[in-house]
Design a protein around this motif. Structure first.
Motif, PDB file in Angstrom:
ATOM      1  N   GLY A 332       0.813  -1.214   0.000  1.00 15.69           N
ATOM      2  CA  GLY A 332       0.000   0.000   0.000  1.00 15.69           C
ATOM      3  C   GLY A 332       0.842   1.257   0.000  1.00 15.69           C
ATOM      4  N   ALA A 333       0.205   2.384  -0.291  1.00  9.68           N
ATOM      5  CA  ALA A 333       0.862   3.693  -0.178  1.00  9.68           C
ATOM      6  C   ALA A 333       0.844   4.060   1.296  1.00  9.68           C
ATOM      7  N   THR A 334       1.979   3.957   1.935  1.00  7.19           N
ATOM      8  CA  THR A 334       2.036   4.071   3.392  1.00  7.19           C
ATOM      9  C   THR A 334       2.276   5.498   3.867  1.00  7.19           C
ATOM     10  N   LYS A 335       3.474   5.945   3.754  1.00  4.19           N
ATOM     11  CA  LYS A 335       3.776   7.313   4.185  1.00  4.19           C
ATOM     12  C   LYS A 335       3.228   8.318   3.183  1.00  4.19           C
ATOM     13  N   GLN A 336       2.489   9.321   3.713  1.00  2.00           N
ATOM     14  CA  GLN A 336       1.915  10.348   2.867  1.00  2.00           C
ATOM     15  C   GLN A 336       2.208  11.725   3.465  1.00  2.00           C
ATOM     16  N   ILE A 337       2.248  12.714   2.616  1.00  2.00           N
ATOM     17  CA  ILE A 337       2.684  14.049   3.042  1.00  2.00           C
ATOM     18  C   ILE A 337       1.566  15.060   2.816  1.00  2.00           C
ATOM     19  N   ILE A 338       1.248  15.814   3.868  1.00  2.23           N
ATOM     20  CA  ILE A 338       0.312  16.922   3.719  1.00  2.23           C
ATOM     21  C   ILE A 338       1.074  18.238   3.694  1.00  2.23           C
ATOM     22  N   VAL A 339       0.454  19.238   3.116  1.00  2.00           N
ATOM     23  CA  VAL A 339       0.985  20.606   3.130  1.00  2.00           C
ATOM     24  C   VAL A 339       0.127  21.403   4.099  1.00  2.00           C
ATOM     25  N   ASP A 340       0.738  21.920   5.150  1.00  2.00           N
ATOM     26  CA  ASP A 340      -0.021  22.670   6.150  1.00  2.00           C
ATOM     27  C   ASP A 340      -0.498  24.004   5.573  1.00  2.00           C
ATOM     28  N   GLN A 341      -1.790  24.324   5.806  1.00  2.00           N
ATOM     29  CA  GLN A 341      -2.346  25.584   5.322  1.00  2.00           C
ATOM     30  C   GLN A 341      -2.708  26.544   6.458  1.00  2.00           C
ATOM     31  N   THR A 342      -2.437  26.154   7.709  1.00  2.76           N
ATOM     32  CA  THR A 342      -2.896  26.962   8.842  1.00  2.76           C
ATOM     33  C   THR A 342      -1.789  27.757   9.521  1.00  2.76           C
ATOM     34  N   GLN A 343      -0.569  27.271   9.486  1.00  2.00           N
ATOM     35  CA  GLN A 343       0.525  27.946  10.181  1.00  2.00           C
ATOM     36  C   GLN A 343       1.696  28.275   9.256  1.00  2.00           C
ATOM     37  N   ASN A 344       1.506  28.059   7.960  1.00  2.00           N
ATOM     38  CA  ASN A 344       2.530  28.407   6.982  1.00  2.00           C
ATOM     39  C   ASN A 344       1.951  29.399   5.976  1.00  2.00           C
ATOM     40  N   SER A 345       2.755  30.353   5.598  1.00  2.00           N
ATOM     41  CA  SER A 345       2.296  31.405   4.693  1.00  2.00           C
ATOM     42  C   SER A 345       2.023  30.851   3.305  1.00  2.00           C
ATOM     43  N   GLU A 346       1.397  31.649   2.462  1.00  2.00           N
ATOM     44  CA  GLU A 346       1.141  31.231   1.087  1.00  2.00           C
ATOM     45  C   GLU A 346       2.450  30.954   0.363  1.00  2.00           C
ATOM     46  N   ASP A 347       3.472  31.766   0.635  1.00  9.31           N
ATOM     47  CA  ASP A 347       4.772  31.535   0.005  1.00  9.31           C
ATOM     48  C   ASP A 347       5.344  30.190   0.434  1.00  9.31           C
ATOM     49  N   GLN A 348       5.205  29.869   1.709  1.00  9.00           N
ATOM     50  CA  GLN A 348       5.714  28.592   2.197  1.00  9.00           C
ATOM     51  C   GLN A 348       4.936  27.418   1.607  1.00  9.00           C
ATOM     52  N   GLN A 349       3.624  27.562   1.520  1.00  6.49           N
ATOM     53  CA  GLN A 349       2.816  26.509   0.912  1.00  6.49           C
ATOM     54  C   GLN A 349       3.212  26.290  -0.549  1.00  6.49           C
TER      55      GLN A 349
END
Length: 448
Positions: A332-349
């Motif tokens: 299965g696809a085990t490790k997955q990565i999210i992009v935080d949208q609450t504590q990182n700026s638009e530039d960081q996202q």
């Protein structure tokens, strides 16, 4: 899926404390450059086009352990060469701390990384904090859909698999020819193989005592091998108390196999002393034929045997040779990565999204993923073939349709710690099968 060893834990926690503080400052500085103080969190609509005229620093929370940690750090360096304005700092969990625990701690302190690697089963817990990635280019190239509530909220970092890892040279010698894993399709057939290995003068098996391996991988085979193959349906029945673990055929079949494993374990006189590294080393050196683990063990095997050939053998859950599960491994696809949208700026996202896109489409990113990290990619456009024998075996099982769900993806973040401890007690005969079943029953009864 591998965790850090305990010897490094205290040092790591000290380093993490320093890094967390630094991450908080970096996040605040970058956010301050694009939003006034006290403003609402950055929108999830951030483009993957990172700004070219000012520096951006992001943090990547890795949870795949020390071997991959170094490789991600090197990949971040390669990424920076192509994107001089973006710096990716990599931090990692330590032994005894789950990805959920670390992510929750960082969120509570206001220092959430821009890129957060989680176990697949925990993505839903952070869905309100994760940016919607449905519009990213790589979504169209995913081998399988990866959605929650109709949205792609996570980047599938790795396809992984697990089962019995065997040293081919040892088993070839034991059977007096070329070993065929298809011949081991029942618990009885497994014991017959163990007896042949023992007769050849080699220990049949080395059981690693790690709670994460016993809890989230081995025990989860019982969840994945229900007759209808519906993991969520079975787990829902456990939560509702309508299913009795002690009476479940898959659970009892798996524990029958575990009893055989205990009988032929190289370290049966002191089972809990066997570390991840030790279980890999004895198999790589040919001192034991088999261990239970996943393809992430390959770099550890290479440390003791750089040219060895290794393969996967399914874990039987019955004495019925016709059971599909007895000829399949968990994939299965085990490790997955999210992009935080609450504590990182638009530039960081935007910078975080650009890094993910770099992994999928840039030659250096693909080289990092497949050739260096020995990861089986979840994307159809990546044509690089895995070089290590374990990755090749997983691909072969998958292509042949011989797979069961990677049920560890479906369980809560504390499952490995709580029920891994119960499995350890069972390993050293501090509890019996009825006691283990009761622990499992109690755990799921309390899952919200």
């Amino acid at each position: 899926m591998k965790k850090f060893n305990r010897a490094a834990s205290l040092v790591l926690m000290l380093v993490l404390a320093i890094v967390v503080s630094a991450c908080g400052n970096n996040n605040n500085e970058n956010q301050a450059s694009s939003a006034p103080a006290g403003s609402a969190p950055a929108s999830s609509a951030a483009s993957s086009e990172a700004p070219a005229d000012k520096p951006v620093k992001i943090t990547f929370m890795n949870t795949k352990g020390a071997d991959v940690q170094k490789l991600i750090e090197a990949a971040a360096g390669e990424f920076k060469k192509a994107n001089p304005n973006i710096t990716v700092e990599v931090i990692s969990t330590g032994d005894g701390q789950s990805p959920v625990e670390m992510a929750s701690t960082l969120y509570a302190s206001g220092t959430a990384p821009a890129l957060i690697m989680l176990d697949a089963g925990d993505i839903a817990k952070f869905k309100d904090k994760a940016a919607d990635l449905s519009g990213e280019k790589w979504v169209a190239d995913m081998a399988q859909p990866n959605q929650i509530d109709g949205k792609t909220l996570a980047f599938p970092f790795a396809v992984e698999g697990y089962g019995f890892i065997y040293n081919k040279a040892v088993l070839d010698k034991a059977v007096g020819g070329t070993f065929d894993p298809a011949t081991v399709n029942s618990t009885s057939a497994l014991e017959e193989l163990f007896m042949k290995v023992e007769a050849s003068g080699v220990a049949p098996l080395s059981i690693g005592s790690m709670d994460w391996s016993l809890g989230n991988h081995f025990l989860a085979i019982a969840y994945a091998t229900q007759p209808d193959g519906d993991v969520n349906k079975y787990l829902d029945s456990l939560k509702a108390g309508s299913e009795k673990v002690a009476d479940n055929a898959a659970f009892n079949g798996l524990m029958d196999t575990f009893e055989v494993m205990k009988k032929y374990n190289k370290a049966k006189n002191d089972p809990l002393a066997v570390t991840y590294e030790q279980s890999a080393a004895v198999v790589a050196k040919g001192e034991a034929a088999i261990t239970f683990n996943g393809n992430w063990m390959f770099p550890e095997l290479q440390k003791s045997n750089a040219t060895g050939e290794f393969g996967f053998l399914p874990v039987p859950v019955s004495n019925n040779a016709g059971d599909k599960a007895n000829s399949a491994i968990a994939i299965g696809a085990t490790k997955q990565i999210i992009v935080d949208q609450t504590q990182n700026s638009e530039d960081q996202q935007a910078a975080a999204k650009k890094f993910l896109e770099w992994i999928v489409y840039d030659q250096a990113g693909q080289d990092f993923l497949v050739n260096k990290a020995s990861i089986i990619p979840a994307f159809k456009n990546i044509q690089l073939e895995p070089k290590d024998s374990l990755a090749k075996a997983i691909k072969a099982y998958n292509n042949a349709g011989k797979s069961i769900p990677f049920a560890g993806n479906y369980v809560p973040g504390d499952h490995w710690k709580i029920l891994g401890a119960s499995m350890q007690k069972y390993l050293v005969n501090k509890t019996d099968r009825a006691g283990l079943a009761a622990d499992i029953q109690d755990y799921w009864k309390n899952v919200k």
